[in-house]
Design a protein around this motif. Structure first.
Motif, PDB file in Angstrom:
ATOM      1  N   LEU A  76       0.871  -1.232   0.025  1.00 19.72           N
ATOM      2  CA  LEU A  76       0.058  -0.052   0.039  1.00 19.72           C
ATOM      3  C   LEU A  76       0.808   1.279  -0.076  1.00 19.72           C
ATOM      4  CD1 LEU A  76      -2.954   1.194   0.386  1.00 19.72           C
ATOM      5  CD2 LEU A  76      -2.309   1.152   2.872  1.00 19.72           C
ATOM      6  N   ALA A  77       0.558   2.082  -0.771  1.00 20.29           N
ATOM      7  CA  ALA A  77       1.212   3.532  -0.848  1.00 20.29           C
ATOM      8  C   ALA A  77       0.190   4.622  -0.786  1.00 20.29           C
ATOM      9  CB  ALA A  77       2.025   3.763  -2.071  1.00 20.29           C
ATOM     10  N   GLU A  78       0.236   5.430   0.159  1.00 24.71           N
ATOM     11  CA  GLU A  78      -0.637   6.617   0.421  1.00 24.71           C
ATOM     12  C   GLU A  78      -0.089   7.942   0.214  1.00 24.71           C
ATOM     13  OE1 GLU A  78      -4.215   6.754   0.345  1.00 24.71           O
ATOM     14  OE2 GLU A  78      -4.687   4.734  -0.177  1.00 24.71           O
ATOM     15  N   LYS A  79      -0.640   8.641  -0.336  1.00 23.91           N
ATOM     16  CA  LYS A  79       0.049  10.261  -0.104  1.00 23.91           C
ATOM     17  C   LYS A  79      -1.154  11.350   0.265  1.00 23.91           C
ATOM     18  CE  LYS A  79       1.731  13.698  -3.331  1.00 23.91           C
ATOM     19  NZ  LYS A  79       2.112  14.207  -4.563  1.00 23.91           N
ATOM     20  N   SER A  80      -0.702  12.164   1.102  1.00 29.17           N
ATOM     21  CA  SER A  80      -1.627  13.384   1.430  1.00 29.17           C
ATOM     22  C   SER A  80      -0.802  14.650   1.403  1.00 29.17           C
ATOM     23  CB  SER A  80      -2.094  13.268   2.742  1.00 29.17           C
ATOM     24  OG  SER A  80      -3.092  14.428   2.795  1.00 29.17           O
ATOM     25  N   THR A  81      -1.234  15.704   0.415  1.00 26.56           N
ATOM     26  CA  THR A  81      -0.534  16.835   0.335  1.00 26.56           C
ATOM     27  C   THR A  81      -0.826  17.930   1.442  1.00 26.56           C
ATOM     28  OG1 THR A  81      -0.787  16.782  -1.878  1.00 26.56           O
ATOM     29  CG2 THR A  81      -0.239  18.918  -1.028  1.00 26.56           C
ATOM     30  N   THR A  82      -0.042  17.727   2.578  1.00 27.96           N
ATOM     31  CA  THR A  82      -0.263  18.351   3.960  1.00 27.96           C
ATOM     32  C   THR A  82       0.538  19.944   3.903  1.00 27.96           C
ATOM     33  OG1 THR A  82       1.385  16.853   4.613  1.00 27.96           O
ATOM     34  CG2 THR A  82      -0.603  16.437   4.988  1.00 27.96           C
ATOM     35  N   ARG A  83       1.490  20.162   2.998  1.00 24.23           N
ATOM     36  CA  ARG A  83       1.997  21.556   2.934  1.00 24.23           C
ATOM     37  C   ARG A  83       2.305  21.925   4.257  1.00 24.23           C
ATOM     38  NH1 ARG A  83      -2.767  22.236   0.541  1.00 24.23           N
ATOM     39  NH2 ARG A  83      -3.762  23.550   1.978  1.00 24.23           N
ATOM     40  N   LEU A  84       3.321  21.144   4.908  1.00 20.42           N
ATOM     41  CA  LEU A  84       3.760  21.686   6.385  1.00 20.42           C
ATOM     42  C   LEU A  84       4.856  22.708   6.138  1.00 20.42           C
ATOM     43  CD1 LEU A  84       3.606  20.925   9.336  1.00 20.42           C
ATOM     44  CD2 LEU A  84       5.582  19.226   9.093  1.00 20.42           C
ATOM     45  N   GLY A  85       5.350  22.730   4.849  1.00 16.92           N
ATOM     46  CA  GLY A  85       6.523  23.765   4.973  1.00 16.92           C
ATOM     47  C   GLY A  85       5.824  25.056   4.757  1.00 16.92           C
ATOM     48  N   GLU A  86       4.607  25.378   4.658  1.00 20.78           N
ATOM     49  CA  GLU A  86       4.018  26.748   4.611  1.00 20.78           C
ATOM     50  C   GLU A  86       4.051  27.429   6.004  1.00 20.78           C
ATOM     51  OE1 GLU A  86       0.075  26.274   3.052  1.00 20.78           O
ATOM     52  OE2 GLU A  86       0.772  25.901   1.007  1.00 20.78           O
ATOM     53  N   LYS A 107      -3.449  10.292  11.849  1.00 19.25           N
ATOM     54  CA  LYS A 107      -4.689   9.568  12.247  1.00 19.25           C
ATOM     55  C   LYS A 107      -5.082   8.652  11.309  1.00 19.25           C
ATOM     56  CE  LYS A 107      -7.479  12.602  14.229  1.00 19.25           C
ATOM     57  NZ  LYS A 107      -8.710  13.139  14.804  1.00 19.25           N
ATOM     58  N   ARG A 108      -5.376   8.887  10.070  1.00 24.57           N
ATOM     59  CA  ARG A 108      -5.637   8.158   9.060  1.00 24.57           C
ATOM     60  C   ARG A 108      -4.699   7.069   8.644  1.00 24.57           C
ATOM     61  NH1 ARG A 108      -6.611  11.722   5.542  1.00 24.57           N
ATOM     62  NH2 ARG A 108      -5.154  11.136   4.046  1.00 24.57           N
ATOM     63  N   PHE A 109      -3.669   7.506   8.624  1.00 28.59           N
ATOM     64  CA  PHE A 109      -2.502   6.375   8.293  1.00 28.59           C
ATOM     65  C   PHE A 109      -2.268   5.346   9.253  1.00 28.59           C
ATOM     66  CE2 PHE A 109      -0.078   9.497   4.919  1.00 28.59           C
ATOM     67  CZ  PHE A 109      -0.822   9.470   4.042  1.00 28.59           C
ATOM     68  N   LYS A 110      -2.445   5.753  10.548  1.00 30.28           N
ATOM     69  CA  LYS A 110      -2.481   4.853  11.486  1.00 30.28           C
ATOM     70  C   LYS A 110      -3.453   3.639  11.392  1.00 30.28           C
ATOM     71  CE  LYS A 110      -1.523   4.373  16.505  1.00 30.28           C
ATOM     72  NZ  LYS A 110      -1.902   5.107  17.825  1.00 30.28           N
ATOM     73  N   GLU A 111      -4.780   4.313  11.330  1.00 30.86           N
ATOM     74  CA  GLU A 111      -5.706   3.372  11.109  1.00 30.86           C
ATOM     75  C   GLU A 111      -5.501   2.283   9.911  1.00 30.86           C
ATOM     76  OE1 GLU A 111      -9.364   5.500  11.014  1.00 30.86           O
ATOM     77  OE2 GLU A 111      -9.180   6.173  12.810  1.00 30.86           O
ATOM     78  N   LEU A 112      -5.077   2.817   8.765  1.00 29.75           N
ATOM     79  CA  LEU A 112      -4.753   2.170   7.770  1.00 29.75           C
ATOM     80  C   LEU A 112      -3.852   1.221   7.853  1.00 29.75           C
ATOM     81  CD1 LEU A 112      -4.758   4.483   4.519  1.00 29.75           C
ATOM     82  CD2 LEU A 112      -6.127   2.389   4.681  1.00 29.75           C
ATOM     83  N   ALA A 113      -2.688   1.505   8.525  1.00 29.99           N
ATOM     84  CA  ALA A 113      -1.629   0.549   8.948  1.00 29.99           C
ATOM     85  C   ALA A 113      -2.102  -0.531   9.921  1.00 29.99           C
ATOM     86  CB  ALA A 113      -0.235   1.388   9.537  1.00 29.99           C
ATOM     87  N   ALA A 114      -2.805  -0.142  10.824  1.00 30.93           N
ATOM     88  CA  ALA A 114      -3.401  -1.275  11.771  1.00 30.93           C
ATOM     89  C   ALA A 114      -4.345  -2.182  10.927  1.00 30.93           C
ATOM     90  CB  ALA A 114      -4.156  -0.409  12.809  1.00 30.93           C
ATOM     91  N   SER A 115      -5.142  -1.730   9.846  1.00 37.22           N
ATOM     92  CA  SER A 115      -5.796  -2.782   9.166  1.00 37.22           C
ATOM     93  C   SER A 115      -4.961  -3.615   8.523  1.00 37.22           C
ATOM     94  CB  SER A 115      -6.722  -1.948   8.476  1.00 37.22           C
ATOM     95  OG  SER A 115      -6.184  -1.373   7.086  1.00 37.22           O
ATOM     96  N   HIS A 116      -3.781  -3.238   8.051  1.00 37.22           N
ATOM     97  CA  HIS A 116      -2.837  -4.215   7.442  1.00 37.22           C
ATOM     98  C   HIS A 116      -2.179  -5.136   8.541  1.00 37.22           C
ATOM     99  CE1 HIS A 116      -3.221  -3.344   3.240  1.00 37.22           C
ATOM    100  NE2 HIS A 116      -3.802  -2.224   3.696  1.00 37.22           N
TER     101      HIS A 116
END
Length: 566
Positions: A76-86, A107-116
């Protein structure tokens, strides 16, 4: 018309793309691919996740680690454009909205990881967090509220992990490589070979940083462009000097570019090709191509760049400064060409986890046999009979070694492709025995073969496709996918050898110890079958091999005769 359920297919078969809409009945084909996915070996896999909190995006990668093969595959590979550098323009601190975007994504990524059912989540943060005065406080909040420990990487450590990631997916051989990773806030430049990283550098120049600090109007005026290029050159100069001092006399390093900017540029250029590649890993870009693309992009407004389909809206905003970094680096390093790597920091986190858990003796054991490992991984994934595949491969390589100048004209490059095809030629049988060679082509083509270029990957799939039934025809899409006449010639020759090798493997247990070329010339070739034991009846194998005579004659003009050693 029935439609594909893409997410369901990818869940069962990670890395395998569905066929185009409307080609076949979806329920029937989906059931086949689900069955093939469920035939993954029962061997013990260890699932681990990697999270990369970057300046522009936050990424999640879930990998299945195979301790016996010392390798891993990406599930699984997921990406979210979070723009932390702004960051706040006055204080330089991470802003509340940016931190909240990252927090919700984690939070979402942690749930995804747990589902795997991962046993561990390895998380890291890079330049945006390490440069902000409130960066460590943010990481503490993540740990307190999400229970997720995030490592704050130094520039050198980030470069080291990028090296491990690229090393896991690309054969270095004896040639040094220059690895360039253009991030949002920093650019890593690494000089490395298959044994060691000679120089690890990190520079505070990135696509987001340049866009934020220096690009106020677009299209960028000529004076501003000149300033940007001078600034980039001055920023990169210490890193370039360091790596150049460590290039030995006579060496010509291969340049490798990775991560978002490079992939976006590759996608734009590949979209103009007559035959766009299925994957960008291994895609080559010349400096001339890059220069032409930069001229186009820099003359556009962000709105005009957004309609360029291979890139998303956020990438359209920052691609010009990123492209200028890449262009300037190529000029400073006197590189006429670069190759793209889809593997970088996140995959490096997985390799580093494997090293720390004793699943790799050292980072070079991963590199030394990368092609063999990735093929064996696919053999296990598709539940291919390993012993029979090895027998066919052994016969195929023996034929290769003893029929040069008669059945093939290859001088060495095709031998490894023939081996890979022989090991995987029967993988399609677990979808359907009928026309399984076509299913094998599909699975190989859409699977992951690390260490093979895009062209080589196509050839491995095509050799398996044409090892039985009819010879290649111009109308075949699989044949048209091969880029050059030379590639088609090599595939035709290697597929003929694989056809002969597979023809004598007709029984579950081995009965043919070897196939020897008793005599050969331009007009005739005589094969001798050597039995495994005394009084072994090889009439079935003799008949099967003889049945290939007409195809051999049509393909090579050579008459074939088969005898059994008495």
């Amino acid at each position: 018309m029935a439609k594909w359920s893409r997410s369901r297919l990818l869940y069962f078969m990670p890395g395998v793309e569905p066929l185009p809409f409307g080609v076949v009945d979806v329920e029937q084909e989906e059931a086949r691919y689900v069955s093939a996915g469920q035939l993954r070996s029962e061997r013990e896999l260890r699932n681990v996740a990697a999270i990369d909190i970057g300046t522009n995006s936050t990424h999640l990668l879930v990998a299945s680690v195979d301790p016996s093969l010392h390798t891993f595959s990406v599930d699984l590979a997921e990406k979210s454009t979070t723009r932390l550098g702004e960051r706040d323009p006055d204080s330089g601190e991470l802003t509340g909205p940016a931190m909240e975007r990252v927090f919700e994504t984690l939070k979402r990524f942690k749930e995804l990881a747990a589902s795997h059912q991962v046993e561990q989540v390895v998380a890291s943060a890079t330049s945006a967090v390490r440069e902000a005065s409130n960066g460590r406080d943010f990481l503490q909040r993540i740990q307190d509220q999400l229970g997720l420990e995030v490592d704050l990487l130094s520039g050198a450590e980030e470069a080291r992990l990028i090296y491990l990631g690229v090393l896991s997916g690309m054969p270095f051989g004896e040639c040094p490589h220059l690895l360039l990773d253009i991030g949002g806030g920093s650019t890593e430049l690494i000089l490395a070979d298959g044994r060691d990283a000679r120089a690890l550098t990190s520079t505070r120049v990135g696509a987001v940083r340049l866009q934020r600090d220096f690009v106020k109007h677009e299209p960028i005026p000529p004076q501003r462009r000149s300033f940007l290029q001078t600034f980039i050159q001055g920023s990169l100069e210490p890193a370039v000097d360091k790596v150049c001092r460590r290039i030995k006399p006579g060496e010509s390093p291969v340049m490798v570019a990775t991560s978002g900017t490079a992939m976006a540029i590759g996608a734009l250029l590949a979209s103009e090709d007559d035959r766009p590649p299925l994957r960008l890993h291994g895609y080559r870009i010349t400096r001339q191509q890059l220069d032409g693309l930069v001229e186009k992009l820099i003359a556009m407004t962000p709105e005009q760049r957004r309609i360029q389909t291979p890139i998303n809206d956020r990438r359209a905003e920052i691609i010009v400064p990123g492209a200028l970094i890449l262009q300037t680096a190529m000029q400073m390093l006197s590189a006429d060409e670069l190759v793209l790597s889809e593997r970088a920091l996140r995959e490096g986190l997985i390799v580093d986890w494997m090293l720390r858990h004793g699943l790799l003796e050292d980072r070079f054991s991963f590199q030394s046999s990368i092609r063999q490992r990735t093929v064996i991984h696919q053999v296990q994934r598709f539940a291919v009979n390993h012993r029979r595949a090895e027998r066919v491969a052994s016969h195929a390589l023996s034929l290769y070694d003893h029929t040069h100048g008669v059945l093939h004209q290859d001088d060495g490059g095709g031998r490894d492709l023939l081996w890979a095809s022989a090991m995987l030629h029967a993988c399609g049988q677990h979808i359907n025995l009928s026309a399984y060679h076509k299913h094998s082509w599909y699975l190989i083509r859409h699977g992951e073969l690390l260490g093979y270029s895009e062209a080589e990957h196509l050839m491995v799939a095509a050799i398996a496709r044409y090892h039985r039934r009819s010879l290649p025809k111009k109308r075949h899409l699989e044949w048209q996918a091969l880029a050059t006449r030379e590639h088609r010639r090599l595939v035709a020759e290697m597929a003929l050898l694989l056809r002969l090798a597979a023809a004598i493997d007709r029984r579950p247990e081995p009965v043919v110890a070897a196939i020897r070329v008793k005599s050969a010339d331009d007009d005739q070739i005589v094969f001798e079958l050597v039995p495994e034991g005394l009084n072994q009846n090889l009439s079935l194998e003799q008949w099967s091999l003889k049945s290939c005579a007409s195809v051999v004659k049509e393909a090579s003009g050579v008459t074939m005769k088969v005898v059994v050693k008495e």
